[in-house]
Write a protein that holds these residues in place. Structure first.
Motif, PDB file in Angstrom:
ATOM      1  N   GLY A  20      49.977  37.578  33.890  1.00 21.76           N
ATOM      2  CA  GLY A  20      50.041  38.638  34.899  1.00 21.76           C
ATOM      3  C   GLY A  20      50.793  39.847  34.368  1.00 21.76           C
ATOM      4  O   GLY A  20      51.790  39.717  33.650  1.00 21.76           O
ATOM      5  N   ASN A  22      51.384  44.143  35.902  1.00 16.48           N
ATOM      6  CA  ASN A  22      50.990  45.232  36.805  1.00 16.48           C
ATOM      7  C   ASN A  22      50.017  44.779  37.900  1.00 16.48           C
ATOM      8  O   ASN A  22      49.028  45.463  38.172  1.00 16.48           O
ATOM      9  CB  ASN A  22      50.319  46.368  36.013  1.00 16.48           C
ATOM     10  CG  ASN A  22      51.349  47.222  35.322  1.00 16.48           C
ATOM     11  OD1 ASN A  22      52.258  47.746  35.976  1.00 16.48           O
ATOM     12  ND2 ASN A  22      51.241  47.345  34.020  1.00 16.48           N
ATOM     13  N   SER A  23      50.291  43.632  38.484  1.00 17.59           N
ATOM     14  CA  SER A  23      49.451  43.071  39.557  1.00 17.59           C
ATOM     15  C   SER A  23      48.025  42.751  39.125  1.00 17.59           C
ATOM     16  O   SER A  23      47.137  42.613  39.964  1.00 17.59           O
ATOM     17  CB  SER A  23      49.389  44.001  40.777  1.00 17.59           C
ATOM     18  OG  SER A  23      50.670  44.362  41.177  1.00 17.59           O
ATOM     19  N   LYS A  24      47.802  42.711  37.808  1.00 21.40           N
ATOM     20  CA  LYS A  24      46.486  42.291  37.319  1.00 21.40           C
ATOM     21  C   LYS A  24      46.672  40.967  36.582  1.00 21.40           C
ATOM     22  O   LYS A  24      47.765  40.682  36.063  1.00 21.40           O
ATOM     23  CB  LYS A  24      45.889  43.325  36.361  1.00 21.40           C
ATOM     24  CG  LYS A  24      45.658  44.675  36.999  1.00 21.40           C
ATOM     25  CD  LYS A  24      44.505  44.624  37.978  1.00 21.40           C
ATOM     26  CE  LYS A  24      44.212  46.008  38.540  1.00 21.40           C
ATOM     27  NZ  LYS A  24      43.369  45.941  39.755  1.00 21.40           N
ATOM     28  N   ARG A  25      45.598  40.199  36.514  1.00 20.78           N
ATOM     29  CA  ARG A  25      45.701  38.870  35.891  1.00 20.78           C
ATOM     30  C   ARG A  25      44.538  38.580  34.947  1.00 20.78           C
ATOM     31  O   ARG A  25      43.437  39.087  35.123  1.00 20.78           O
ATOM     32  CB  ARG A  25      45.741  37.788  36.988  1.00 20.78           C
ATOM     33  CG  ARG A  25      46.989  37.868  37.864  1.00 20.78           C
ATOM     34  CD  ARG A  25      46.877  36.930  39.061  1.00 20.78           C
ATOM     35  NE  ARG A  25      45.730  37.279  39.874  1.00 20.78           N
ATOM     36  CZ  ARG A  25      44.744  36.430  40.196  1.00 20.78           C
ATOM     37  NH1 ARG A  25      44.789  35.175  39.790  1.00 20.78           N
ATOM     38  NH2 ARG A  25      43.735  36.824  40.941  1.00 20.78           N
ATOM     39  N   GLY A  49      40.858  34.162  42.946  1.00 15.86           N
ATOM     40  CA  GLY A  49      39.846  35.033  42.350  1.00 15.86           C
ATOM     41  C   GLY A  49      38.763  34.325  41.564  1.00 15.86           C
ATOM     42  O   GLY A  49      37.816  34.960  41.111  1.00 15.86           O
ATOM     43  N   ASP A  54      38.658  38.281  44.300  1.00 11.62           N
ATOM     44  CA  ASP A  54      39.980  38.907  44.171  1.00 11.62           C
ATOM     45  C   ASP A  54      39.962  39.789  42.923  1.00 11.62           C
ATOM     46  O   ASP A  54      40.018  39.289  41.802  1.00 11.62           O
ATOM     47  CB  ASP A  54      41.054  37.812  44.058  1.00 11.62           C
ATOM     48  CG  ASP A  54      42.444  38.398  43.930  1.00 11.62           C
ATOM     49  OD1 ASP A  54      42.565  39.626  43.675  1.00 11.62           O
ATOM     50  OD2 ASP A  54      43.415  37.625  44.069  1.00 11.62           O
ATOM     51  N   SER A  56      42.038  41.464  41.469  1.00  8.69           N
ATOM     52  CA  SER A  56      43.195  41.461  40.561  1.00  8.69           C
ATOM     53  C   SER A  56      42.947  40.515  39.372  1.00  8.69           C
ATOM     54  O   SER A  56      43.622  40.618  38.352  1.00  8.69           O
ATOM     55  CB  SER A  56      44.479  41.083  41.305  1.00  8.69           C
ATOM     56  OG  SER A  56      44.508  39.706  41.587  1.00  8.69           O
ATOM     57  N   LEU A  58      40.995  39.854  36.301  1.00  5.63           N
ATOM     58  CA  LEU A  58      40.137  40.723  35.481  1.00  5.63           C
ATOM     59  C   LEU A  58      39.123  39.945  34.644  1.00  5.63           C
ATOM     60  O   LEU A  58      38.116  40.510  34.218  1.00  5.63           O
ATOM     61  CB  LEU A  58      41.007  41.576  34.554  1.00  5.63           C
ATOM     62  CG  LEU A  58      42.036  42.459  35.265  1.00  5.63           C
ATOM     63  CD1 LEU A  58      42.865  43.233  34.245  1.00  5.63           C
ATOM     64  CD2 LEU A  58      41.373  43.421  36.238  1.00  5.63           C
ATOM     65  N   GLY A 121      42.229  46.205  31.486  1.00  2.00           N
ATOM     66  CA  GLY A 121      43.316  46.659  32.365  1.00  2.00           C
ATOM     67  C   GLY A 121      44.584  46.882  31.563  1.00  2.00           C
ATOM     68  O   GLY A 121      44.550  47.533  30.504  1.00  2.00           O
TER      69      GLY A 121
END
Ligand SMILES: [Zn+2]
Length: 415
Positions: A20, A22-25, A49, A54, A56, A58, A121
């Motif tokens: 994880g 910056n709120s991205k995974r 996700g 979801d 977030s 990626l 991302g």
């Protein structure tokens, strides 16, 4: 960068790491546990996700095409982007229709090029082609939040691409903060021991083939391309043709590598087991069959001159071999992980061999780095910390490295 090992901290299989930033995974590998009886959705880790809903999440990055690293992709949304080697993607696509049950063949996502970084991302990913028993296997360097995490995937130094290992330790990626390091071999052999090289194994195979008056059967995975090459070379030197089934022909073709044995090579022949003949008829794979039939043999050919062939054995062949009545003087070489045999996966083959009074010879070398090579690797890459993964012996790492950090499955921590 946040990290969570969903599975694999205490087992050699079922690999799955979530990152994880910056709120991205991102997810690294989505493997089936080694002890799973079938590819069931119940093994899917609880990660938001995977249903594609979801944003977030990626994507999923697969290190290599072994089921303990990709199997659970079968249960995620096809909208999720999946990164892997381009040949690995072709192999999965080619193999899936032959497999019973549900097997993934992801179409969309990033195709790796070794040592060419790309961005997803907030993450920058650099894949490194590695030596392993799976074709087109990679280690992955992931950068985010100013940290550099190195995910070893599965790798070794004693295969046909061992020079990749030597090149990496001679010129290692610098400033690694965290290394997630596989340890499949720990506890299997001593810390100061190494495995035999694929080249040494090739010689052992050659001796075994030369000493066999009849048919040689080698039980291995068609996707262990290094091994198929060793068997091919040993066969050629002992005057034998390599016999493959359609599945193997299709997998070899999917490598896209003309130096890997192919169905149209002079010393390779196609022999289609009965079960596959039905599969071909049912699915109308006639063109595919035609494409790989430049030299096709049948039971009568094997019966006439069994000593001229090395069969890449799959249990599917038993019925044909019985019909051909061709097993006088035959040898059976088991050339894959002994654990499958020990836990009973091939009990039926065992009974069949007993019936024919054929002894099993075991000639194999591991797909994983020896403890000694693992030590050389860590010394060269010199990471800030080493985190055990893909091992049944996480406690063993402390005996080998001074900077081990243990994390339980399911815990989130900061790289
Ligand atoms: Zn693995």
């Amino acid at each position: 960068m946040k990290v969570c090992n969903h599975r694999g901290a205490k087992e050699s299989g079922g690999s799955c790491v979530e990152l994880g930033s910056n709120s991205k995974r991102l997810i690294l590998d989505l493997g089936l546990p080694l002890d799973a009886d079938k590819n069931d959705i119940k093994y899917l880790p609880e990660i938001s996700g995977l249903d594609g809903k979801d944003p977030s999440l990626l994507g999923v990055l697969i290190s290599h095409p072994h089921v303990d690293h990709f199997g659970l992709l079968a249960h995620i949304s096809p909208d999720i982007q999946v990164g892997m080697g381009p040949a690995a993607r072709r192999i999965l696509k080619a193999a899936a229709p032959f497999m019973p049950g549900k097997w993934p063949a992801p179409e969309n996502g990033w195709d790796y090029q070794s040592e060419v970084p790309f961005e997803i991302g907030p993450f920058t990913i650099t894949p490194y082609l590695v030596d392993h028993s799976a074709y087109d296997a990679y280690a992955l360097l992931i950068e985010a939040d100013g940290k550099r995490l190195f995910y070893s995937g599965d790798f070794r130094a004693h295969g046909r691409k061992g020079k990749l290992f030597e090149q990496m330790i001679a010129n290692p990626p610098p400033k690694i903060n965290v290394m997630l390091l596989e340890g499949s071999s720990l506890g299997r052999i001593g810390d100061d021991q190494t495995f035999k090289t694929e080249q040494e194994l090739e010689q052992d195979l050659e001796h075994a083939f030369a000493a066999t008056p009849g048919l040689v059967m080698v039980h291995t995975s068609a996707q262990n391309i290094d091994r198929v090459v060793s068997i091919m070379r040993a066969s050629k030197r002992t005057g034998r043709k390599l016999v493959i089934d359609l599945y193997t022909a299709v997998v070899l073709h999917a490598t896209g590598n003309a130096r890997i044995p192919q169905s149209d090579w002079r010393d390779v022949v196609l022999f289609v087991p009965k079960y596959q003949r039905k599969q071909i008829a049912r699915n109308k794979w006639f063109e595919l069959l035609e494409q790989h039939s430049s030299e096709r043999i049948f039971e009568r050919h094997v019966k006439r001159a069994p000593q001229k062939y090395t069969l890449l054995f799959r249990p599917l062949f038993q019925e044909n071999l019985d019909d051909a009545n061709c097993l006088a003087g035959a040898a059976f070489v088991y050339s894959q992980w002994s654990g499958y045999w020990a836990r009973g996966d091939y009990d039926q083959v065992k009974a069949w061999l007993k019936h024919h009074q054929i002894k099993k010879q075991e000639l194999h070398t591991s797909g994983h780095a020896s403890p000694m090579d693992l030590k050389r690797f860590v010394k060269a890459l010199n990471p800030g910390k080493v985190v055990p993964i893909h091992t049944f012996q996480p406690d063993h790492y402390g005996k080998m490295y001074s900077n081990v950090e243990m994390h339980e499955d399911g815990d989130w921590w900061i790289a």
